[in-house]
Design a protein around this motif. Structure first.
Motif, PDB file in Angstrom:
ATOM      1  N   PHE A  50       0.839  -1.155  -0.007  1.00 13.75           N
ATOM      2  CA  PHE A  50      -0.182  -0.012  -0.063  1.00 13.75           C
ATOM      3  C   PHE A  50       0.918   1.120   0.033  1.00 13.75           C
ATOM      4  O   PHE A  50       1.840   1.444   0.854  1.00 13.75           O
ATOM      5  CB  PHE A  50      -0.937  -0.204   1.334  1.00 13.75           C
ATOM      6  CG  PHE A  50      -1.250   1.289   1.493  1.00 13.75           C
ATOM      7  CD1 PHE A  50      -2.347   1.849   0.756  1.00 13.75           C
ATOM      8  CD2 PHE A  50      -1.055   1.888   2.688  1.00 13.75           C
ATOM      9  CE1 PHE A  50      -3.202   3.354   1.057  1.00 13.75           C
ATOM     10  CE2 PHE A  50      -1.944   3.361   3.024  1.00 13.75           C
ATOM     11  CZ  PHE A  50      -2.752   3.923   2.057  1.00 13.75           C
ATOM     12  N   GLY A  51       0.591   2.172  -0.970  1.00 15.10           N
ATOM     13  CA  GLY A  51       1.449   3.609  -1.102  1.00 15.10           C
ATOM     14  C   GLY A  51       0.758   4.401  -1.688  1.00 15.10           C
ATOM     15  O   GLY A  51      -0.516   4.057  -1.996  1.00 15.10           O
ATOM     16  N   GLN A  52       1.126   5.668  -1.972  1.00 19.51           N
ATOM     17  CA  GLN A  52       0.630   6.601  -2.694  1.00 19.51           C
ATOM     18  C   GLN A  52       1.738   7.253  -3.677  1.00 19.51           C
ATOM     19  O   GLN A  52       2.986   7.167  -3.169  1.00 19.51           O
ATOM     20  CB  GLN A  52       0.109   7.711  -1.779  1.00 19.51           C
ATOM     21  CG  GLN A  52      -1.076   7.281  -0.662  1.00 19.51           C
ATOM     22  CD  GLN A  52      -1.918   8.226  -0.197  1.00 19.51           C
ATOM     23  OE1 GLN A  52      -1.137   9.382   0.313  1.00 19.51           O
ATOM     24  NE2 GLN A  52      -3.086   8.428  -0.074  1.00 19.51           N
ATOM     25  N   THR A  53       1.285   8.048  -4.575  1.00 17.51           N
ATOM     26  CA  THR A  53       1.980   9.000  -5.460  1.00 17.51           C
ATOM     27  C   THR A  53       2.912   9.724  -4.357  1.00 17.51           C
ATOM     28  O   THR A  53       4.074  10.009  -4.511  1.00 17.51           O
ATOM     29  CB  THR A  53       1.357   9.442  -6.370  1.00 17.51           C
ATOM     30  OG1 THR A  53       0.672   8.501  -7.145  1.00 17.51           O
ATOM     31  CG2 THR A  53       2.277  10.370  -7.434  1.00 17.51           C
ATOM     32  N   GLU A  54       2.015  10.429  -3.478  1.00 17.89           N
ATOM     33  CA  GLU A  54       2.722  11.574  -2.695  1.00 17.89           C
ATOM     34  C   GLU A  54       3.493  10.927  -1.799  1.00 17.89           C
ATOM     35  O   GLU A  54       4.240  11.682  -0.951  1.00 17.89           O
ATOM     36  CB  GLU A  54       1.165  11.937  -1.753  1.00 17.89           C
ATOM     37  CG  GLU A  54       0.355  12.896  -2.668  1.00 17.89           C
ATOM     38  CD  GLU A  54      -0.641  11.989  -3.333  1.00 17.89           C
ATOM     39  OE1 GLU A  54      -0.702  10.897  -3.431  1.00 17.89           O
ATOM     40  OE2 GLU A  54      -1.699  12.696  -3.558  1.00 17.89           O
ATOM     41  N   THR A  55       3.773   9.705  -1.613  1.00 24.32           N
ATOM     42  CA  THR A  55       4.709   9.123  -0.557  1.00 24.32           C
ATOM     43  C   THR A  55       5.771   8.308  -1.266  1.00 24.32           C
ATOM     44  O   THR A  55       6.653   7.481  -0.680  1.00 24.32           O
ATOM     45  CB  THR A  55       3.930   8.240   0.396  1.00 24.32           C
ATOM     46  OG1 THR A  55       3.511   7.161  -0.204  1.00 24.32           O
ATOM     47  CG2 THR A  55       3.045   8.964   1.141  1.00 24.32           C
ATOM     48  N   THR A  56       6.036   8.415  -2.750  1.00 20.83           N
ATOM     49  CA  THR A  56       6.955   7.839  -3.328  1.00 20.83           C
ATOM     50  C   THR A  56       6.699   6.258  -3.183  1.00 20.83           C
ATOM     51  O   THR A  56       7.876   5.609  -2.868  1.00 20.83           O
ATOM     52  CB  THR A  56       8.469   8.278  -3.144  1.00 20.83           C
ATOM     53  OG1 THR A  56       8.291   9.755  -3.094  1.00 20.83           O
ATOM     54  CG2 THR A  56       9.344   7.849  -4.082  1.00 20.83           C
ATOM     55  N   SER A  57       5.560   5.887  -3.350  1.00 17.82           N
ATOM     56  CA  SER A  57       5.505   4.459  -3.356  1.00 17.82           C
ATOM     57  C   SER A  57       5.255   3.816  -2.004  1.00 17.82           C
ATOM     58  O   SER A  57       4.483   4.577  -1.328  1.00 17.82           O
ATOM     59  CB  SER A  57       6.446   3.837  -4.297  1.00 17.82           C
ATOM     60  OG  SER A  57       6.061   2.425  -4.467  1.00 17.82           O
ATOM     61  N   THR A  58       5.701   3.054  -1.818  1.00 17.07           N
ATOM     62  CA  THR A  58       4.989   2.053  -0.872  1.00 17.07           C
ATOM     63  C   THR A  58       5.163   2.568   0.542  1.00 17.07           C
ATOM     64  O   THR A  58       6.330   2.973   1.010  1.00 17.07           O
ATOM     65  CB  THR A  58       5.909   0.517  -0.988  1.00 17.07           C
ATOM     66  OG1 THR A  58       5.709  -0.079  -2.331  1.00 17.07           O
ATOM     67  CG2 THR A  58       5.171  -0.547   0.079  1.00 17.07           C
ATOM     68  N   LEU A  59       4.302   2.234   1.347  1.00 19.89           N
ATOM     69  CA  LEU A  59       4.259   2.831   2.747  1.00 19.89           C
ATOM     70  C   LEU A  59       4.245   1.481   3.658  1.00 19.89           C
ATOM     71  O   LEU A  59       4.833   1.354   4.779  1.00 19.89           O
ATOM     72  CB  LEU A  59       3.043   3.636   3.200  1.00 19.89           C
ATOM     73  CG  LEU A  59       2.988   4.894   2.379  1.00 19.89           C
ATOM     74  CD1 LEU A  59       1.810   5.623   2.690  1.00 19.89           C
ATOM     75  CD2 LEU A  59       4.064   6.106   3.184  1.00 19.89           C
ATOM     76  N   THR A  60       3.316   0.391   3.321  1.00 23.44           N
ATOM     77  CA  THR A  60       3.144  -0.702   4.213  1.00 23.44           C
ATOM     78  C   THR A  60       3.058  -1.995   3.437  1.00 23.44           C
ATOM     79  O   THR A  60       2.569  -1.703   2.316  1.00 23.44           O
ATOM     80  CB  THR A  60       1.741  -0.688   4.864  1.00 23.44           C
ATOM     81  OG1 THR A  60       0.713  -0.788   3.949  1.00 23.44           O
ATOM     82  CG2 THR A  60       1.549   0.825   5.731  1.00 23.44           C
ATOM     83  N   VAL A  61       3.374  -2.915   3.947  1.00 25.04           N
ATOM     84  CA  VAL A  61       3.316  -4.150   3.260  1.00 25.04           C
ATOM     85  C   VAL A  61       2.900  -5.527   4.041  1.00 25.04           C
ATOM     86  O   VAL A  61       3.259  -5.460   5.338  1.00 25.04           O
ATOM     87  CB  VAL A  61       4.892  -4.634   2.693  1.00 25.04           C
ATOM     88  CG1 VAL A  61       5.300  -3.791   1.674  1.00 25.04           C
ATOM     89  CG2 VAL A  61       5.703  -4.807   3.774  1.00 25.04           C
ATOM     90  N   LEU A  62       1.980  -6.116   3.552  1.00 24.80           N
ATOM     91  CA  LEU A  62       1.616  -7.342   3.974  1.00 24.80           C
ATOM     92  C   LEU A  62       2.351  -8.530   3.342  1.00 24.80           C
ATOM     93  O   LEU A  62       2.150  -8.811   2.191  1.00 24.80           O
ATOM     94  CB  LEU A  62       0.020  -7.685   3.832  1.00 24.80           C
ATOM     95  CG  LEU A  62      -0.510  -8.732   4.379  1.00 24.80           C
ATOM     96  CD1 LEU A  62      -0.681  -8.584   6.136  1.00 24.80           C
ATOM     97  CD2 LEU A  62      -2.034  -9.181   4.071  1.00 24.80           C
TER      98      LEU A  62
END
Lengths: 46, 518
Positions: free
Chosen positions: B305-317
């Motif tokens: 899970f991530g956003q464009t605004e956060t330069t890709s991945t924030l969390t991973v399962l």
């Protein structure tokens, strides 16, 4: 001895360096040895 | 660090290593580096300076990737344009970004010709795949440029990519991602190439999405061969995994469903696939559950899970949370976790806040707010929109609503501002509503996303007509189709006498959504 492709950081001032050609020297900053900084591998495709 | 270094350092050290494959073309690090540098030299000859905007309108290809690295070599800013955008959307993005050079794929040449009079900032058009009579030709620039060019010095805060994403307003927002953002992401998550095999990554996400871009940057730095698909096609994806012995891939939920629904799925040998990541939109539970059953047991699934605004991945399962073949209590726990987006990466802090920005305890729903060294610089030219989301101390309000359980797993429940995510594409209801409102028979309209097993969400519109006027659902859908990218047109239209509103006149979308969940 620095390793190819590894990053090293200075605990004092925060400087980070990347080794793109290893040799026999040591890395020093702020009169201390620089420490290896490892990537935390992401378990995904990117 | 200049992101061009992610190619030039390993490229100088391991020039013979095959790194990029696209259709019939196979390129080594050395080949790619030379082509990138020659192209960069030619772009400099054309007048491209640090900070200038260089855009591309094209499906995935090795040239597209080269164009990004050539832009970065000059310290300029790359603007990957959504090739599904309609002409007015393209016009907005190109003019808002003051694009100086535009790379154009063959299938978009006619569209660009129509818009040329409206692009005063564009000085050069470069045809990417085939010669066009009124444009420069990509391969000529590669052939005529000099390979003797160094990567430009950049500041960490210089913008490397300006990536347009649908916002809550009717116009796309240009997310400014810096050289520092990408450096933090890439060097923080993969080790540099060392000349040993690091696997094969299959790129099928479009390069105007952060997932595609992040994939390229990490794979090139890590020495993982990239096999590029022009666009996603389930049969081609399956064939390519088998043929190229793909080890890593990323898909959006819609692609995953098309893969497991493909009638020939079981005929392909997918045993090379170690890691299959998915993200970009909420994954329907039945789809991931079936995928776990169908792919080889050696394939590890990752929800990113991530956003464009956060330069890709924030969390991973991670893969261990996708295992459904352990003891019953583990299976039960993991079945619940399949609806989670996992835990934050080491460089990400997460809070869940209520409406007054107070921290909420576990299992209570609020807005997911994050901090990481790779949060965007802001939205280009939209200071107030930036300030609304990005606190001065670096916390970004994601507009995603969710909660954290007692084990630290994050669950998303919806978008704070009703963005629809259909097949990985972010769609702003306000943009569609604006088009519907332009129809002469329409009095008022409200657009929502409703659950859909194929696309994650699909677009439904509630429409009240003006007294004495009439129209049909088909006519309204066609009206939208002519004015919006096709994936933004409503798929369901419901006619109502009036929309439900609160005392202030604000439409109560919650009540509209309830009609689809009852």
């Amino acid at each position: 001895m620095p390793q190819l492709g590894k990053r090293y950081f200075c605990e004092e001032c925060g400087t980070e360096v990347l080794c793109n050609k290893p040799g026999s020297g040591e890395l020093h900053c702020c009169e201390k040895n620089m420490q290896l900084k490892e990537a935390k591998p992401l378990p995904s495709s990117d | 660090m200049n992101t061009a270094n992610f190619l030039s350092i390993p490229g100088s050290m391991f020039p013979e290593q095959e790194i990029l494959v696209f259709e019939g073309t196979r390129l080594t690090y050395g080949d790619v580096l030379e082509r990138v540098r020659r192209l960069a030299s030619s772009l400099r000859q054309l007048g491209v300076q640090p900070g200038d905007r260089v855009a591309a309108l094209q499906t995935n290809s090795h040239q597209y990737i080269e164009a990004y690295y050539a832009t970065a070599t000059l310290g300029a800013t790359f603007v990957p344009l959504n090739y599904r955008a309609k002409l007015p959307e393209l016009e907005y993005m190109v003019t808002a970004a003051s694009v100086k050079v535009l790379f154009v794929g063959a299938r978009y040449a006619d569209s660009v010709r129509q818009l040329r009079p409206k692009f005063p900032s564009v000085q050069h058009y470069i045809a990417m795949e085939s010669r066009q009579p009124d444009m420069l030709y990509y391969e000529d620039l590669v052939a005529s440029g000099s390979p003797d060019i160094e990567d430009a010095e950049v500041d960490e805060g210089d913008v490397s990519i300006l990536m347009y994403t649908s916002g809550t307003t009717s116009l796309p927002k240009g997310v400014m991602l810096t050289y520092g953002d990408f450096t933090n992401y890439v060097v923080g998550t993969v080790e540099m190439a060392d000349g040993t095999p690091r696997g094969v990554s299959l790129l099928c996400a479009p390069l105007y999405h952060i997932a595609g871009t992040a994939n390229i940057m990490t794979a090139l730095w890590a020495g993982r061969k990239i096999v590029v698909l022009r666009q996603f096609d389930p049969k081609e994806w399956l064939e390519t995994v088998q043929k190229e012995q793909v080890t890593h891939a990323f898909v959006v939920p819609t692609m995953m469903k098309q893969l497991i629904d493909h009638p020939d799925f079981s005929r392909y040998d997918l045993s090379s696939l170690q890691n299959l990541s998915y993200g970009g939109a909420p994954m329907p539970f039945p789809v991931i559950r079936k995928a776990i059953e169908m792919f080889p047991k050696t394939t590890g699934f990752v929800n990113a899970f991530g956003q464009t605004e956060t330069t890709s991945t924030l969390t991973v399962l991670g893969p261990e949370d996708h295992r459904l073949d352990g003891p019953p209590e583990e299976v039960e726990r993991n079945l619940k976790r399949l609806t989670s987006v996992g835990k934050p990466l080491p460089d990400v802090e997460v809070r869940v806040l209520d409406e007054e920005n107070r921290d909420l305890p576990p299992n209570e729903i609020g807005e997911i707010v994050i901090r990481t060294p790779r949060v965007m610089k802001g939205y280009a030219g939209q200071e107030s929109a930036t300030a609304a989301l990005l606190d001065p101390d670096g916390w970004l309000h994601t507009r995603d609503m969710g909660y954290v359980d007692e084990d630290g797993y994050i669950y998303l429940v919806g978008r704070k501002d009703d963005i629809i995510i259909r097949g990985g594409e972010n769609i702003a209801p306000a943009e569609i509503e604006a088009v519907l409102h332009a129809h002469p028979a329409v009095d008022e309209a409200a657009v929502i996303g409703v659950p859909d097993v194929d696309w994650g969400q699909k677009i439904a519109a509630f429409v009240a007509l003006r007294p004495g006027q009439s129209t049909t659902a088909e006519e309204l859908i066609e009206f939208c189709r002519q004015r919006l990218a096709s994936f933004k047109k409503p798929e369901l239209i419901r006619f109502v006498d009036a929309l439900p509103k609160n005392p202030l006149g604000k439409i109560l979308k919650k009540e509209l959504r309830a009609q689809f969940t009852e």
